[in-house]
Design a protein around this motif. Structure first.
Motif, PDB file in Angstrom:
ATOM      1  N   PRO A  77      -3.568   4.713   0.897  1.00 40.57           N
ATOM      2  CA  PRO A  77      -2.563   5.777   0.805  1.00 40.57           C
ATOM      3  C   PRO A  77      -1.192   5.375   1.340  1.00 40.57           C
ATOM      4  CG  PRO A  77      -4.627   6.619   1.709  1.00 40.57           C
ATOM      5  CD  PRO A  77      -4.745   5.123   1.678  1.00 40.57           C
ATOM      6  N   ALA A  78      -1.164   4.367   2.224  1.00 40.30           N
ATOM      7  CA  ALA A  78       0.113   3.951   2.810  1.00 40.30           C
ATOM      8  C   ALA A  78       0.921   3.053   1.886  1.00 40.30           C
ATOM      9  CB  ALA A  78      -0.128   3.244   4.141  1.00 40.30           C
TER      10      ALA A  78
ATOM     11  N   LEU B 279      -8.009  15.069   3.050  1.00 43.07           N
ATOM     12  CA  LEU B 279      -8.739  16.199   2.483  1.00 43.07           C
ATOM     13  C   LEU B 279      -9.772  15.753   1.454  1.00 43.07           C
ATOM     14  CD1 LEU B 279      -5.798  18.720   1.923  1.00 43.07           C
ATOM     15  CD2 LEU B 279      -7.270  18.468   3.918  1.00 43.07           C
ATOM     16  N   GLY B 280      -9.942  14.444   1.314  1.00 45.22           N
ATOM     17  CA  GLY B 280     -10.919  13.920   0.381  1.00 45.22           C
ATOM     18  C   GLY B 280     -10.401  13.670  -1.016  1.00 45.22           C
ATOM     19  N   VAL B 281      -9.076  13.682  -1.184  1.00 45.00           N
ATOM     20  CA  VAL B 281      -8.477  13.449  -2.493  1.00 45.00           C
ATOM     21  C   VAL B 281      -8.166  11.968  -2.655  1.00 45.00           C
ATOM     22  CG1 VAL B 281      -6.551  14.036  -4.020  1.00 45.00           C
ATOM     23  CG2 VAL B 281      -7.493  15.766  -2.476  1.00 45.00           C
ATOM     24  N   ALA B 282      -8.599  11.371  -3.738  1.00 43.59           N
ATOM     25  CA  ALA B 282      -8.347   9.948  -3.976  1.00 43.59           C
ATOM     26  C   ALA B 282      -6.847   9.701  -4.121  1.00 43.59           C
ATOM     27  CB  ALA B 282      -9.068   9.492  -5.243  1.00 43.59           C
ATOM     28  N   PRO B 283      -6.370   8.534  -3.633  1.00 40.06           N
ATOM     29  CA  PRO B 283      -4.930   8.249  -3.724  1.00 40.06           C
ATOM     30  C   PRO B 283      -4.352   8.365  -5.127  1.00 40.06           C
ATOM     31  CG  PRO B 283      -5.957   6.706  -2.219  1.00 40.06           C
ATOM     32  CD  PRO B 283      -7.074   7.505  -2.836  1.00 40.06           C
ATOM     33  N   LEU B 284      -5.084   7.938  -6.153  1.00 41.08           N
ATOM     34  CA  LEU B 284      -4.543   8.041  -7.511  1.00 41.08           C
ATOM     35  C   LEU B 284      -4.422   9.507  -7.940  1.00 41.08           C
ATOM     36  CD1 LEU B 284      -6.141   5.116  -9.553  1.00 41.08           C
ATOM     37  CD2 LEU B 284      -3.913   5.215  -8.427  1.00 41.08           C
TER      38      LEU B 284
ATOM     39  N   ASN C  13       4.667  -2.008  -2.798  1.00 38.44           N
ATOM     40  CA  ASN C  13       3.864  -3.197  -2.538  1.00 38.44           C
ATOM     41  C   ASN C  13       2.502  -2.760  -2.015  1.00 38.44           C
ATOM     42  OD1 ASN C  13       3.605  -6.159  -2.150  1.00 38.44           O
ATOM     43  ND2 ASN C  13       3.348  -5.560  -0.009  1.00 38.44           N
ATOM     44  N   GLY C  14       1.433  -3.210  -2.678  1.00 41.17           N
ATOM     45  CA  GLY C  14       0.110  -2.916  -2.156  1.00 41.17           C
ATOM     46  C   GLY C  14      -0.813  -2.291  -3.176  1.00 41.17           C
ATOM     47  N   ASP C  15      -1.968  -1.876  -2.689  1.00 38.58           N
ATOM     48  CA  ASP C  15      -3.054  -1.374  -3.513  1.00 38.58           C
ATOM     49  C   ASP C  15      -3.003   0.160  -3.526  1.00 38.58           C
ATOM     50  OD1 ASP C  15      -5.399  -0.698  -4.765  1.00 38.58           O
ATOM     51  OD2 ASP C  15      -6.727  -1.743  -3.355  1.00 38.58           O
ATOM     52  N   VAL C  16      -2.337   0.733  -4.511  1.00 34.41           N
ATOM     53  CA  VAL C  16      -2.162   2.193  -4.532  1.00 34.41           C
ATOM     54  C   VAL C  16      -3.465   2.927  -4.823  1.00 34.41           C
ATOM     55  CG1 VAL C  16       0.271   2.042  -5.189  1.00 34.41           C
ATOM     56  CG2 VAL C  16      -1.482   2.220  -6.979  1.00 34.41           C
ATOM     57  N   GLU C  17      -4.464   2.229  -5.349  1.00 31.52           N
ATOM     58  CA  GLU C  17      -5.741   2.875  -5.658  1.00 31.52           C
ATOM     59  C   GLU C  17      -6.553   3.159  -4.407  1.00 31.52           C
ATOM     60  OE1 GLU C  17      -9.528   2.446  -8.710  1.00 31.52           O
ATOM     61  OE2 GLU C  17      -8.242   0.711  -8.354  1.00 31.52           O
TER      62      GLU C  17
ATOM     63  N   ASP D 210      -1.960  12.658   3.490  1.00 28.24           N
ATOM     64  CA  ASP D 210      -2.440  13.993   3.825  1.00 28.24           C
ATOM     65  C   ASP D 210      -3.549  14.429   2.878  1.00 28.24           C
ATOM     66  OD1 ASP D 210      -0.625  14.123   5.875  1.00 28.24           O
ATOM     67  OD2 ASP D 210       0.816  15.385   4.790  1.00 28.24           O
ATOM     68  N   LEU D 211      -3.355  14.204   1.578  1.00 29.01           N
ATOM     69  CA  LEU D 211      -4.389  14.562   0.620  1.00 29.01           C
ATOM     70  C   LEU D 211      -5.632  13.694   0.786  1.00 29.01           C
ATOM     71  CD1 LEU D 211      -2.507  15.325  -2.717  1.00 29.01           C
ATOM     72  CD2 LEU D 211      -3.758  16.915  -1.280  1.00 29.01           C
ATOM     73  N   ALA D 212      -5.445  12.428   1.161  1.00 26.72           N
ATOM     74  CA  ALA D 212      -6.595  11.548   1.388  1.00 26.72           C
ATOM     75  C   ALA D 212      -7.483  12.096   2.501  1.00 26.72           C
ATOM     76  CB  ALA D 212      -6.123  10.134   1.721  1.00 26.72           C
TER      77      ALA D 212
END
Length: 398
Positions: free
Chosen positions: A381-382, A334-339, A374-378, A330-332
């Motif tokens: 977002p999923a 809005l343009g917010v980076a996952p980190l 598991n995965g690339d949190v940077e 949801d934040l992504a």
């Protein structure tokens, strides 16, 4: 005292992302963090979750209602349940949150202080659920929003007494309904205020005197303005509602940012469930409302507000108690980076909840509440939804 070492290919420590890491745990606490990723040779139990796994602090949901069943009519369900039935449901809701990696929750409204019973249970058996920071019944006006939870109170002396009672019973936060809400027939509408500035000041002053933070349910612009001026610690929902819709006011956003007030944005929805409009609101009006709220949320983040995420879990089928991780996506949008979204759900949320240093980060001395995904949190977002393991106070629960 059992010791173990948890190893993964990367680690987000609540502030930043790094490479391979091994987190050493003993007695429910993190005792050492090895950022070289070396595996121990001291006889500790080693849990190696692989190169694609990422270690994170357990997530913090700053706004849940364990007493609401996330059904189509949670208010009616709550009213029909006995205390023992409600407690059983609350235990199940807490367990659902924990299995999603949510290891701390602020319960901002229960019936009859039932959540305090769970606080004691989880302290004895942390593997059964997240740590609960309980508000008890929220303070509300007679017949006001969520009055059925038992927190009706009016007048300065009664408000002071109510804050003192919550403190004496062991609540960790005071919740006050500064505005109306969507779930209570017969109460004032969400855009209208329930308490004025002076009443809010009474509550904030008494709570802060006793060392408790204050969370204000505030949809309407005047309620938001008054709650921020009164010095509440967090504004919940922050919808900027008026009688005619949503009107995001730049001067009010500036005031919130200047004061450093936390804004607990109501994000995180089960993508498989449609949001049901409140009674009397058409679907197209609901869509416009949601878009307006999201624009306001985007502005709050863009202008530097202290943004955390409170899912409001329990209020409908789109808000199950494990829904918080969806807030990253949801934040992504809005343009917010996952980190940055993960910071909002970990170290920043811990600061609001006054558990900074103990929760929301991976560092020596912190509670061993750890989520492994598991995965690339940077970049994805999923990734936070792909849970590989959850540790609560050093105990692996899944």
């Amino acid at each position: 005292m059992n010791s173990l070492a948890v190893h993964a290919g990367s680690m987000f420590d609540g502030f930043s992302l790094s490479g391979p890491a091994t987190v050493h745990v003993s007695g429910g606490r993190i005792v050492r963090v090895d950022r070289t990723g070396a595996l121990p040779a001291d006889g500790s139990e080693v849990i190696d979750l692989g190169r694609s796994a990422c270690l994170l602090p357990g997530l913090i949901d700053t706004h849940v209602h364990l007493a609401f069943d996330a059904g189509s009519d949670p208010v009616t369900s709550l009213a029909a349940a006995s205390d023992s039935e409600l407690l059983a449901h609350m235990r199940a809701a807490a367990r659902s949150a924990l299995l999603a990696g949510i290891t701390t929750v602020r319960d901002l409204g229960d019936r009859g202080y039932l959540s305090l019973a769970l606080v004691d249970e989880m302290a004895e058996h942390p593997e059964q659920g997240p740590e609960i920071l309980a508000a008890g019944p929220p303070l509300t006006t007679p017949g006001g929003h969520c009055h059925f939870l038992g927190g009706e109170v009016e007048g300065a002396e009664a408000l002071r007494a109510a804050v003192r009672e919550h403190h004496t019973r062991g609540c960790a936060v005071i919740k006050i309904m500064a505005s109306g809400g969507h779930m209570t027939p017969g109460s004032v509408p969400p855009h209208a205020s329930q308490y004025g500035l002076e009443d809010l000041r009474v509550v904030v002053d008494e709570a802060h005197r006793l060392g408790l933070p204050v969370a204000a349910h505030a949809h309407g612009i005047q309620a938001i303005r008054d709650a921020a001026e009164a010095g509440v610690d967090s504004l919940e929902h922050v919808s900027f509602l008026t009688a005619d819709g949503i009107a995001s006011e730049p001067d009010l956003i500036d005031a919130i940012v200047r004061k450093g007030t936390f804004v607990s944005l109501t994000l995180g929805m089960d993508p498989g469930e449609a949001v049901r409009p409140p009674q009397g609101m058409a679907a197209h009006a609901m869509a416009a409302h949601v878009n307006g709220v999201l624009d306001t949320y985007s502005n709050l983040h863009k202008y530097g507000a202290n943004v955390v995420i409170g899912s409001d879990a329990g209020i409908g089928p789109w808000k199950p108690h494990n829904v918080l991780p969806h807030g990253v996506a949801d934040l992504a949008r809005l343009g917010v980076a996952p980190l940055d979204a993960l910071i909002s759900m970990t170290s920043l949320a811990a600061r609001l909840c006054r558990v900074e240093g103990r929760k929301g980060r991976i560092t020596p001395g912190a509670d061993a509440d750890i989520l492994v995904v598991n995965g690339d949190v940077e970049h994805d977002p999923a990734a936070v939804l792909d849970v590989q393991a959850v540790f609560r106070a050093g105990i692996r629960v899944c």
